[in-house]
Design an enzyme around this catalytic site. Structure first.
Site: not given
Ligand code: GRF
Length: 216
Positions: A30, A107, A125, A161
């Protein structure tokens, strides 16, 4: 607003660039999607710092490769979560961060942190909240037998969440899907909606009223 720069004949478009602070514990896909979106001019902002609780995480490597400042903060060096979070806040303040983006940060934030950045912390999420909150959301979805799941970008409040929802994207869950195949499908959508939500924030287009987020 436009501005004529003295000595040139160019009219430069002035943009307000927000400072983004990213907290990440894992592989950082991400984070990568946000980096790419900024490079492509899809987010009016810059990543001012990437902070991790995990020294060897791939997210920090990605940040370094893109000349983004990084900070590893070892949780074990602090008496408790509040002190640890205070250190993170110190780093964010130093960079004048406007928006805190949790990108696979493992965390739970202290209420001190959440109050300090009220309505300025986003999380993604891998499920359509309020379904399947907490850990292993994709596994929960597969085991429950839902036909549709997806991902949710939301503001962070003091629950798990549970904060106001900004954007969601659905994906179809097929009978043959496994936790892994569903996670892969959802991740592709995460990479679309997280940068989009950040851009909406940077443009000042997100208005929170109670549980609802209105997009101006
Ligand atoms: C993702 O699936 C996100 O939805 C969750 O943690 C994961 C992080 O993936 N909160 P990355 O480290 O961004 O690849």
């Amino acid at each position: 607003m436009t501005n004529l720069v003295p000595g040139t004949k160019f009219v430069i478009e002035e943009k307000v660039m927000i400072n983004i602070g990213i907290l990440a514990s894992g592989r950082g896909t991400n984070l990568q999607a946000i980096i790419e979106a900024i490079k492509e001019g899809k987010i009016e902002g810059r990543i001012s710092i990437v902070i991790s609780d995990n020294q060897d995480t791939f997210a920090l490597k990605r940040a370094k490769q893109n000349n983004i400042e990084i900070e590893y903060i070892n949780f074990k060096s602090f008496k408790n979560r509040n002190d640890y979070d205070k250190k993170i806040i110190e780093c964010l303040k130093e960079k004048d961060v406007d928006l805190v983006v949790l990108a696979g940060y493992m965390r739970i934030l202290s209420s001190y942190f959440i109050k300090m950045y009220k309505n300025k912390i986003m999380n993604i999420h891998p499920a359509l909240l309020p379904s399947f909150s907490g850990l292993h959301a994709q596994r929960q979805a597969v085991e429950h037998g839902v036909k549709v799941s997806g991902c949710t970008v939301h503001f962070v409040d003091e629950g798990v969440d549970s904060g106001p929802i900004i954007l969601q994207k659905s994906v179809e869950v097929k009978a043959a899907d496994t936790e892994e195949s569903l996670a892969e499908k959802i991740l592709k959508e995460e990479h679309q909606i997280y940068p989009r939500a950040i851009q909406l924030f940077s443009q000042g287009r997100l208005v929170i009223k109670g549980r609802k987020v209105f997009i101006k």
